[in-house]
Each structure stands twice: as C-alpha cells, then as structure tokens.
Design a protein around this motif. Sequence first.
Motif, PDB file in Angstrom:
ATOM      1  N   GLU A  29       0.852  -1.186   0.000  1.00  7.15           N
ATOM      2  CA  GLU A  29       0.000   0.000   0.000  1.00  7.15           C
ATOM      3  C   GLU A  29       0.889   1.236   0.000  1.00  7.15           C
ATOM      4  OE1 GLU A  29      -2.916   1.998   3.243  1.00  7.15           O
ATOM      5  OE2 GLU A  29      -3.343  -0.094   2.719  1.00  7.15           O
ATOM      6  N   VAL A  31       0.846   5.605   0.016  1.00  6.84           N
ATOM      7  CA  VAL A  31       0.069   6.805   0.294  1.00  6.84           C
ATOM      8  C   VAL A  31       0.838   7.993  -0.275  1.00  6.84           C
ATOM      9  CG1 VAL A  31      -0.937   8.276   2.072  1.00  6.84           C
ATOM     10  CG2 VAL A  31      -0.931   5.790   2.366  1.00  6.84           C
ATOM     11  N   PHE A  32       0.146   8.803  -1.056  1.00 13.89           N
ATOM     12  CA  PHE A  32       0.738   9.952  -1.724  1.00 13.89           C
ATOM     13  C   PHE A  32       0.193  11.252  -1.130  1.00 13.89           C
ATOM     14  CE2 PHE A  32       0.782   6.346  -4.524  1.00 13.89           C
ATOM     15  CZ  PHE A  32       2.062   6.373  -5.046  1.00 13.89           C
ATOM     16  N   ASP A  37      -0.904  12.985  -7.565  1.00 16.86           N
ATOM     17  CA  ASP A  37       0.375  12.283  -7.364  1.00 16.86           C
ATOM     18  C   ASP A  37       0.184  10.770  -7.496  1.00 16.86           C
ATOM     19  OD1 ASP A  37       1.746  14.657  -6.936  1.00 16.86           O
ATOM     20  OD2 ASP A  37       1.697  14.480  -4.745  1.00 16.86           O
ATOM     21  N   ALA A  38      -0.875  10.259  -6.938  1.00 13.36           N
ATOM     22  CA  ALA A  38      -1.153   8.819  -7.026  1.00 13.36           C
ATOM     23  C   ALA A  38      -1.384   8.403  -8.475  1.00 13.36           C
ATOM     24  CB  ALA A  38      -2.366   8.465  -6.168  1.00 13.36           C
ATOM     25  N   THR A  41       1.736   8.362 -10.611  1.00 20.98           N
ATOM     26  CA  THR A  41       2.523   7.161 -10.352  1.00 20.98           C
ATOM     27  C   THR A  41       1.900   5.947 -11.034  1.00 20.98           C
ATOM     28  OG1 THR A  41       3.288   8.092  -8.270  1.00 20.98           O
ATOM     29  CG2 THR A  41       3.498   5.709  -8.543  1.00 20.98           C
ATOM     30  N   TRP A  58      -4.689  -3.394  -9.069  1.00 22.07           N
ATOM     31  CA  TRP A  58      -4.517  -2.274  -8.157  1.00 22.07           C
ATOM     32  C   TRP A  58      -5.833  -1.570  -7.884  1.00 22.07           C
ATOM     33  CZ3 TRP A  58      -0.363   0.197 -11.720  1.00 22.07           C
ATOM     34  CH2 TRP A  58      -0.922   0.596 -12.924  1.00 22.07           C
ATOM     35  N   ASN A  60      -7.174   2.311  -6.364  1.00 19.14           N
ATOM     36  CA  ASN A  60      -6.806   3.672  -6.008  1.00 19.14           C
ATOM     37  C   ASN A  60      -8.030   4.368  -5.441  1.00 19.14           C
ATOM     38  OD1 ASN A  60      -6.922   6.676  -7.642  1.00 19.14           O
ATOM     39  ND2 ASN A  60      -5.369   6.327  -6.090  1.00 19.14           N
ATOM     40  N   ASN A  63      -5.705   9.403  -2.388  1.00 15.00           N
ATOM     41  CA  ASN A  63      -4.234   9.420  -2.405  1.00 15.00           C
ATOM     42  C   ASN A  63      -3.626   8.063  -2.049  1.00 15.00           C
ATOM     43  OD1 ASN A  63      -4.917   9.453   0.331  1.00 15.00           O
ATOM     44  ND2 ASN A  63      -3.148  10.675   0.889  1.00 15.00           N
ATOM     45  N   LYS A  64      -4.446   7.027  -1.953  1.00 20.28           N
ATOM     46  CA  LYS A  64      -3.965   5.703  -1.579  1.00 20.28           C
ATOM     47  C   LYS A  64      -3.997   4.775  -2.795  1.00 20.28           C
ATOM     48  CE  LYS A  64      -6.011   3.798   1.903  1.00 20.28           C
ATOM     49  NZ  LYS A  64      -6.688   2.947   2.896  1.00 20.28           N
ATOM     50  N   LEU A  65      -2.903   4.038  -2.977  1.00 19.99           N
ATOM     51  CA  LEU A  65      -2.782   3.060  -4.051  1.00 19.99           C
ATOM     52  C   LEU A  65      -2.378   1.726  -3.436  1.00 19.99           C
ATOM     53  CD1 LEU A  65      -2.563   2.291  -7.081  1.00 19.99           C
ATOM     54  CD2 LEU A  65      -0.187   3.121  -6.981  1.00 19.99           C
TER      55      LEU A  65
END
Length: 96
Positions: A29, A31-32, A37-38, A41, A58, A60, A63-65
Amino acid sequence: MTLLTNEILTEALAHVPGWVYEDNAIRKEFVFKSFPDAISTVNKIAVVAEEMNHHPEWTNVYNKLIIRLYTHDSLGVTTKDIRLAHAIEVILKENG
C-alpha cells in the motif's frame, strides 16, 4: 512460469521493502500527497508493466494506491512479480 518456493520468496521480499505475501500474491500500500500524485505514479507504473507484459491488480482511492502482484497463469508469485515490484520501487524512488 514456476512459482517461487517459500524460501526464495522470503529472500526476494527482503529486497523490496514493505511488500508482503498474502493470498498467493505480493501486496503493498502506498500513500501519496494527493490524488494527482497517485495517478501520476499509476501512469508511470502502467508504462513499465506494459513493457514487461505483466499487469498489476490495483486499487486507487484518493491518495492511496494498493498494488497486488501475482502471475495469473501460474496462480501465484513468480519472478515476474518480484521484477515488477522492483521496477515499481525504482519508479517511486525516482519520483520522491
């Protein structure tokens, strides 16, 4: 493609910090600072994954991937997954 043994998998995961083995896959995991930003990436990873012909699972949310890697036709973790995890770490390192 041959599945990695537990011993080889444990050794390989030691070289990709934060990646864990669960449910026949490796997962991490991220966090951006922001959603853009996420997504930026994700787009960079997508290019590398396409070049490797190995596509991550994946999720998303803002801001979490969350990335989950496993070799679909082998139903588990192979060297392809470890190579992509390494490539993802390089992308993240290059982008701070």
